[in-house]
Design a protein around this motif. Structure first.
Motif, PDB file in Angstrom:
ATOM      1  N   ALA A   1       0.830  -1.203   0.000  1.00 44.17           N
ATOM      2  CA  ALA A   1       0.000   0.000   0.000  1.00 44.17           C
ATOM      3  C   ALA A   1       0.866   1.255   0.000  1.00 44.17           C
ATOM      4  N   VAL A   2       1.929   1.268   0.812  1.00 39.96           N
ATOM      5  CA  VAL A   2       2.839   2.421   0.872  1.00 39.96           C
ATOM      6  C   VAL A   2       3.551   2.599  -0.465  1.00 39.96           C
ATOM      7  N   ILE A   3       4.044   1.493  -1.021  1.00 43.74           N
ATOM      8  CA  ILE A   3       4.745   1.554  -2.302  1.00 43.74           C
ATOM      9  C   ILE A   3       3.827   2.097  -3.390  1.00 43.74           C
ATOM     10  N   ALA A   4       2.614   1.561  -3.473  1.00 44.05           N
ATOM     11  CA  ALA A   4       1.666   2.010  -4.500  1.00 44.05           C
ATOM     12  C   ALA A   4       1.313   3.485  -4.307  1.00 44.05           C
ATOM     13  N   ARG A   5       1.056   3.893  -3.075  1.00 48.69           N
ATOM     14  CA  ARG A   5       0.688   5.289  -2.802  1.00 48.69           C
ATOM     15  C   ARG A   5       1.827   6.237  -3.184  1.00 48.69           C
ATOM     16  N   ASP A   6       3.051   5.909  -2.772  1.00 44.96           N
ATOM     17  CA  ASP A   6       4.195   6.758  -3.099  1.00 44.96           C
ATOM     18  C   ASP A   6       4.406   6.849  -4.608  1.00 44.96           C
ATOM     19  N   TRP A   7       4.241   5.735  -5.301  1.00 45.45           N
ATOM     20  CA  TRP A   7       4.415   5.704  -6.747  1.00 45.45           C
ATOM     21  C   TRP A   7       3.348   6.565  -7.430  1.00 45.45           C
ATOM     22  N   LEU A   8       2.095   6.420  -6.997  1.00 39.18           N
ATOM     23  CA  LEU A   8       1.002   7.199  -7.581  1.00 39.18           C
ATOM     24  C   LEU A   8       1.170   8.698  -7.320  1.00 39.18           C
ATOM     25  N   ILE A   9       1.623   9.067  -6.134  1.00 41.98           N
ATOM     26  CA  ILE A   9       1.886  10.477  -5.820  1.00 41.98           C
ATOM     27  C   ILE A   9       3.033  10.985  -6.689  1.00 41.98           C
ATOM     28  N   GLY A  10       4.079  10.190  -6.796  1.00 41.62           N
ATOM     29  CA  GLY A  10       5.245  10.588  -7.584  1.00 41.62           C
ATOM     30  C   GLY A  10       4.929  10.840  -9.043  1.00 41.62           C
ATOM     31  N   LEU A  11       3.974  10.098  -9.591  1.00 43.57           N
ATOM     32  CA  LEU A  11       3.595  10.263 -10.993  1.00 43.57           C
ATOM     33  C   LEU A  11       2.440  11.247 -11.183  1.00 43.57           C
ATOM     34  N   GLY A  12       1.933  11.782 -10.074  1.00 38.35           N
ATOM     35  CA  GLY A  12       0.882  12.790 -10.165  1.00 38.35           C
ATOM     36  C   GLY A  12      -0.530  12.244 -10.294  1.00 38.35           C
ATOM     37  N   PHE A  13      -0.707  10.948 -10.095  1.00 37.16           N
ATOM     38  CA  PHE A  13      -2.038  10.366 -10.174  1.00 37.16           C
ATOM     39  C   PHE A  13      -2.829  10.522  -8.882  1.00 37.16           C
ATOM     40  N   LEU A  14      -2.136  10.824  -7.794  1.00 37.65           N
ATOM     41  CA  LEU A  14      -2.751  10.950  -6.478  1.00 37.65           C
ATOM     42  C   LEU A  14      -2.158  12.159  -5.794  1.00 37.65           C
TER      43      LEU A  14
END
Length: 64
Positions: A27-40
């Protein structure tokens, strides 16, 4: 969900280092990745907020 062995190892190392279970780590990995790419949008960090301004009753001027 299964990943390639190298990814599985990296997830396990991350989870161990952060003292969390696999599900939390993913969950942390997915959230950080999505934030990093601007999706979240990242949640605002309360530590980033400036100190609230202190106002005393005598310092407020009535409107003109």
């Amino acid at each position: 969900m299964k990943f390639a062995p190298d990814v599985e190892d990296a997830i396990d190392r991350f989870a161990k280092e952060e003292a969390m279970d696999r599900e939390e780590a993913l969950a942390v990995i997915a959230r950080d990745w999505l934030i990093g790419l601007g999706f979240l949008q990242a949640d605002p960090d309360p530590a980033d907020d400036p100190e609230p301004e202190q106002i005393t009753i005598g310092s407020i001027s009535p409107p003109l």
